[in-house]
Design a protein around this motif. Structure first.
Motif: not given
Length: 91
Positions: A8-14, A35-46, A49-53, A79-81
């Protein structure tokens, strides 16, 4: 977290931020433009929004540094080291 909530979460490509500040939806199609786009790194939108640049840049760089599609499957990276706190070592 259950599987139902995960779907149910909205997943986005950061890795692809739009000019208005939002993110592209997760995934790619088989169109030539995608196909030209680089490989996506997907996380939930929430979570995005919490991640720093710098956290977003780090996650995307680690994802794209690994070879993708090995054995027909995408390669996952965390996603996080992990943070290691250490002190002086006495010998």
């Amino acid at each position: 977290m259950g599987l139902k909530k995960w779907f149910e979460q909205k997943w986005v490509d950061i890795g692809s931020k739009r000019k208005d500040g939002s993110y592209a939806p997760c995934g790619r199609s088989k169109l030539a433009a995608d196909r030209k786009r680089k490989y996506p790194k997907c996380v939930p939108a929430a979570k995005a929004a919490r991640m720093t640049e710098s956290q977003r840049r780090s996650a995307v760089a680690r994802k794209r540094a690994k070879p993708q599609g090995v054995g027909g499957k995408p390669t996952n990276v965390s996603t996080f080291t992990k943070k290691y706190y250490g002190g002086m070592i006495d010998i």
